[in-house]
Design an enzyme around this catalytic site. Structure first.
Site, mmCIF file in Angstrom:
data_model
loop_
_atom_site.group_PDB
_atom_site.id
_atom_site.type_symbol
_atom_site.label_atom_id
_atom_site.label_comp_id
_atom_site.label_asym_id
_atom_site.label_seq_id
_atom_site.Cartn_x
_atom_site.Cartn_y
_atom_site.Cartn_z
ATOM 1 N N GLU A 278 -91.329 13.649 89.443
ATOM 2 C CA GLU A 278 -91.784 14.961 88.980
ATOM 3 C C GLU A 278 -91.021 16.083 89.687
ATOM 4 O O GLU A 278 -90.708 17.114 89.084
ATOM 5 C CB GLU A 278 -93.289 15.116 89.212
ATOM 6 N N TRP A 281 -87.853 16.245 87.831
ATOM 7 C CA TRP A 281 -88.004 16.927 86.538
ATOM 8 C C TRP A 281 -87.900 18.437 86.743
ATOM 9 O O TRP A 281 -87.243 19.143 85.962
ATOM 10 C CB TRP A 281 -89.357 16.594 85.897
ATOM 11 N N TRP A 310 -91.430 27.584 60.781
ATOM 12 C CA TRP A 310 -92.698 27.787 61.501
ATOM 13 C C TRP A 310 -93.651 28.621 60.653
ATOM 14 O O TRP A 310 -93.230 29.501 59.901
ATOM 15 C CB TRP A 310 -92.454 28.500 62.832
ATOM 16 N N ASN A 345 -101.376 18.863 83.673
ATOM 17 C CA ASN A 345 -100.088 18.641 83.010
ATOM 18 C C ASN A 345 -100.212 17.801 81.739
ATOM 19 O O ASN A 345 -99.543 18.089 80.739
ATOM 20 C CB ASN A 345 -99.099 17.986 83.965
ATOM 21 N N TRP A 363 -93.007 27.405 69.014
ATOM 22 C CA TRP A 363 -93.235 27.077 70.418
ATOM 23 C C TRP A 363 -93.134 28.307 71.320
ATOM 24 O O TRP A 363 -93.753 28.358 72.389
ATOM 25 C CB TRP A 363 -92.234 26.016 70.890
ATOM 26 N N TRP A 386 -92.408 23.239 77.006
ATOM 27 C CA TRP A 386 -92.691 23.626 75.625
ATOM 28 C C TRP A 386 -91.645 23.078 74.666
ATOM 29 O O TRP A 386 -91.987 22.598 73.575
ATOM 30 C CB TRP A 386 -92.800 25.149 75.508
#
Length: 485
Positions: A278, A281, A310, A345, A363, A386
């Protein structure tokens, strides 16, 4: 005299630029209050308040070392060069020290400051601090930035085995200067002061950050690999806000994790390995900001997804924002965000997929809303998350992988503990009923809770069709059969 410009590095220990400045000679610290810029970047009121509270704690520590903390106002970052130059000339500063930040606006600001100061003969020294590896130093064999996390992680592991980034010593006390620290504002115009309840969830200061890190690595990290997915369990470190503000460093986190795992990155406790991943990341998404600056411009990482159709659905967007979608796990997660400035998360992924896939809403609407409410709001991590969930980003979820909020709820909150905590109006329902109250039909009338705003299966089909119709889409929609989790 040296000037350390504090930004997202609000700590005394393991602060590269601060330690370097203090080692060279008498040092003064400065922090710029930039309300117009923070508003433009959608920084949350609770996040701005958290910065101020941590600055207050840091000022106490700096005062003990006789390092004055000065506060200056630069309404936007365009004002930073002139404000810093004026201060440097006033104090006869030899060099400005700063830890590097990433993102298009941040790098442009720092370049402008460097040009302005160097024109007046004032040196600017920049340091790697909020990352383990300098962007541009972890590249593919062809010299490009990685787009796939697993490949990036592999190279990071090789580098860490070869050379582990060390911790930087805190500065020592210096001789008193004829200069006092400035008072800190209690609030900033344009940013409401959060509730005491929210503030109490996030105490300020390095001691609190270190306490959380010690408690996590001593007691919970071994179980992190499994517990992190269950929002009703205390399975996460609760350090993200402190990392985002630089109250604790990724190096400190890495060293603590390794100490708990006998120095191992890839073996030992799976929980420790997962948590180190993590941290990587977080590293990966910041490298993406530098390597692919379009993501700082509200652009999709995958250009073909810019053509997605969208929906313009303000009522659905408002229902999502206000936690009244009629899907308990979504609404509970959104209430957690609104009341605490933080969201688990796993649930960040679930609510993001619901917005972008089931509601087919851009998004960027979700990214902006999160930034306006998250105490740990970070451009790289928020944008990366996102775009991952919406299948528009680097190394993102395949477009046909769409989380089903009902099955996610049943799997990761099986007893409904999390849902009932945030949606007390559903407390009377059984652990089976609480995930989907709409199934109760007429019996549901006694519970004050809205009906679902969207049909999950029909909306899933709509999302698959929208992605399938993209001009360069080659994937087969047949793969979607087993991908509704």
């Amino acid at each position: 005299m040296q000037l350390i410009w504090l930004r997202s590095d609000l700590r005394l220990h393991d602060n590269t630029a601060l330690s370097a400045a203090a080692a060279r000679g008498p040092t003064v610290a400065v922090y710029l209050v930039s309300p117009q810029q923070w508003l433009a970047h959608d920084d949350a009121p609770c996040k701005v308040d958290f910065w101020l509270r941590n600055l207050r704690e840091l000022r106490l520590e700096l005062d003990r070392l006789n390092i004055p903390l000065l506060i200056r106002t630069a309404p936007s970052w365009a004002d930073a060069p002139a404000v810093l130059l004026d201060l440097c000339l006033q104090l006869q500063i030899d060099a400005l020290y700063l830890n590097e930040e990433y993102g298009l606006h941040e790098t442009r600001r720092d370049a402008a400051v460097a040009r302005t100061l160097k024109a007046e003969g004032i040196e600017v020294r920049r340091y790697l601090d909020q990352l383990l590896f300098k962007p541009g130093s972890v590249l593919t064999r062809t010299g490009t930035y990685f787009q796939v996390f697993s490949q990036f992680r592999k190279v990071c592991y090789e580098r860490l085995h070869h050379s582990l980034p060390g911790l930087v010593l805190a500065p020592k006390a210096q001789a008193p200067l004829n200069l006092a620290s400035d008072a800190l504002p209690d609030s900033v115009e344009g940013f409401a002061v959060p509730s005491d309840t929210l503030r109490n969830l996030w105490p300020a200061g390095e001691n609190e950050a270190q306490r959380r890190l010690d408690a996590f690595t001593d007691q919970q990290i071994e179980y992190y690999g499994n517990d992190r997915d269950f929002p009703a369990r205390p399975g996460t470190s609760q350090l993200s806000a402190y990392l985002a503000a630089g109250v604790i460093s990724p190096r400190q986190c890495l060293h603590a994790a390794l100490q708990s795992n006998h120095g191992e990155f890839e073996t030992g406790h799976p929980g420790a390995v997962t948590w180190i991943n993590e941290l990587l990341w977080r590293e990966f998404y910041k490298h993406i900001l530098v390597g692919y600056p379009r993501v700082s411009r509200h652009r999709a990482f995958r250009p073909e997804t810019e053509a997605l159709a969208w929906r313009d659905a303000p009522d659905d967007l408002a229902a999502w924002q206000q936690a009244r979608t009629g899907l308990p796990i979504i609404d509970a997660a959104m209430r957690q965000l609104l009341e605490t400035g933080w969201m688990h998360n796993r649930l960040r992924m679930v609510v993001a997929m619901f917005l972008t896939k089931n509601l087919l809403i851009d998004w960027r609407e979700g990214e902006r809303f999160f930034m306006r409410h998250l105490i740990d709001g970070d451009l790289a991590a928020n944008n990366g998350g996102w775009q991952w969930s919406s299948s528009t980003g680097t190394d993102s979820a395949p477009y046909f992988r769409i989380f089903n909020p009902l099955s996610q709820s049943e799997k990761f909150d099986p007893e409904g503990v999390f849902i009932k905590h945030w949606l007390p109006e559903l407390a009377s329902l059984s652990k089976k009923e609480v995930h989907n109250p709409a199934n109760l039909g007429g019996l549901f009338g006694a519970v004050d809770y809205p009906s679902p705003i969207v049909d999950l299966h029909a909306s899933r089909a709509r999302a698959l069709a929208a992605f399938k119709n993209l001009p360069s889409r080659q994937d087969s929609v047949e793969l979607a059969g087993s991908a509704y989790e």
